[in-house]
Design an enzyme around this catalytic site. Sequence first.
Site, PDB file in Angstrom:
ATOM      1  N   LYS A  75       0.808  -1.226   0.000  1.00 49.73           N
ATOM      2  CA  LYS A  75       0.000   0.000   0.000  1.00 49.73           C
ATOM      3  C   LYS A  75       0.842   1.278   0.000  1.00 49.73           C
ATOM      4  O   LYS A  75       0.472   2.256  -0.639  1.00 49.73           O
ATOM      5  CB  LYS A  75      -0.932   0.012   1.221  1.00 49.73           C
ATOM      6  CG  LYS A  75      -2.140  -0.907   1.060  1.00 49.73           C
ATOM      7  CD  LYS A  75      -3.063  -0.728   2.246  1.00 49.73           C
ATOM      8  CE  LYS A  75      -4.346  -1.496   2.048  1.00 49.73           C
ATOM      9  NZ  LYS A  75      -5.318  -1.243   3.105  1.00 49.73           N
ATOM     10  N   ASP A 111     -10.460   2.918   1.963  1.00 44.18           N
ATOM     11  CA  ASP A 111     -10.662   2.212   3.236  1.00 44.18           C
ATOM     12  C   ASP A 111     -11.486   3.045   4.217  1.00 44.18           C
ATOM     13  O   ASP A 111     -12.311   2.516   4.962  1.00 44.18           O
ATOM     14  CB  ASP A 111      -9.311   1.858   3.869  1.00 44.18           C
ATOM     15  CG  ASP A 111      -8.647   0.688   3.164  1.00 44.18           C
ATOM     16  OD1 ASP A 111      -9.361  -0.131   2.564  1.00 44.18           O
ATOM     17  OD2 ASP A 111      -7.405   0.593   3.214  1.00 44.18           O
TER      18      ASP A 111
END
Length: 277
Positions: A75, A111
Site C-alpha cells: 500500500k 478504506d
Amino acid sequence: MTQARITGSVRVGAVVGRPIGHSLSPVIHNAWIEALGLDAAYVAFAPADDDGFRALIDAGRAGCLAGLNVTAPFKELAYQLADEASPTARASGSANLLVFSEGRLSADSTDGVGLLRGLDEQAPKLELAGRPVVLLGAGGAARAAAAALAGAGAEVRIVNRTHDRAVALAEEIGGGVSAWTDREAALRGATLLVNALSAPPDLDVATLEAGATVMDMTYRPLTTPLLAAARARGLTAVDGLSMLIGQAGPSFAAIFGVPAPDLDVRPLCLRRLGEAG
Ligand code: ATR
C-alpha cells in the site's frame, strides 16, 4: 459464471498483495461484473517482491490494466509510485486503489469510506460528530480509519502499543492519545471503539458504556473475540466484512467506470468465509 461476455476489449482489474489467495475482492467484483454483464474481469496478483509490484504497475501504465486494489505489503509503495493522489491517500501515505489512465497512475484510499459505510450499515444509529471514539492502532489500517473518523467530526483518541506512533498519528489528524497501559480506562465515555491492530487486542470492553459500538476491522474470523465480547455485553458490533464491502463499491466505480450494482455480495462473501449466510 459465463465467460462469453469477455471479448478482446475486456477491461481488467485486479487485487494485488502477498499473500492474496484468500482475498474476497475477486468474489465481490466479479459478482458485480456479472450482474452488470460487463466486458470485464477482476483477477488477483501476488508479486514476489517490490520489483514484481513495480513490473505490474509498468504493465498497467502500458495499457494492460484498468486499475488495481492494493493490499499488504504494497500500500505504501502504491502511493509512492502514483503520479497523483487524492487527499485521503495523501493523509494516510498509502493507497488501496490505483487507476490507470493514458499511462498515468492515480492513487486513492477507499478504506476510510469503507469504514464509514460499514458503520452506517451495521450501526445506523451511531453518531460520530463531536463524539469520543477510541482507535486501537497506529499502523496503515489505523491511519485510514483515523482520517475518516476525524473527517466525520469524531473526537478521535488513539491508543497504540508504540506510543510515539500514536502521538504522530494524533498530531496529523488533530486527535488525542491515551497510553497503551491505560487502554481500558480510555474506553470510558467512548461512543465507538475501532480495532485496527494486526493482532487480536488484549482488552476488556467492560469499561465501555451501554449503547457503545465496537468495530473490528478484522474479518477472519468474522466474529472476533472482541466482537463476541461486545455482543455478550449487549453492545452493537460491526464486523470487518462490512468495511471490506464498503471499500469495494467506490473501487469498482473507479476501476470499471460504472457504479457497483445494487447486488448484496455479503451472502456470497459469508459462504466463502465458511460462515452461514
Ligand atoms: P496494518 O497495515 O495492518 O495496520 P501495521 O502498519 O504493521 O499493519 O500496523 C499494525 C498495528 O498493530 C500497529 O498499531 C501495531 O502496534 P505497534 O505500532 O506498536 O507496532 C499493532 N500491533 C501488532 N501486533 C501487536 C501486538 N501483539 N500487541 C499490540 N499491538 C500490536
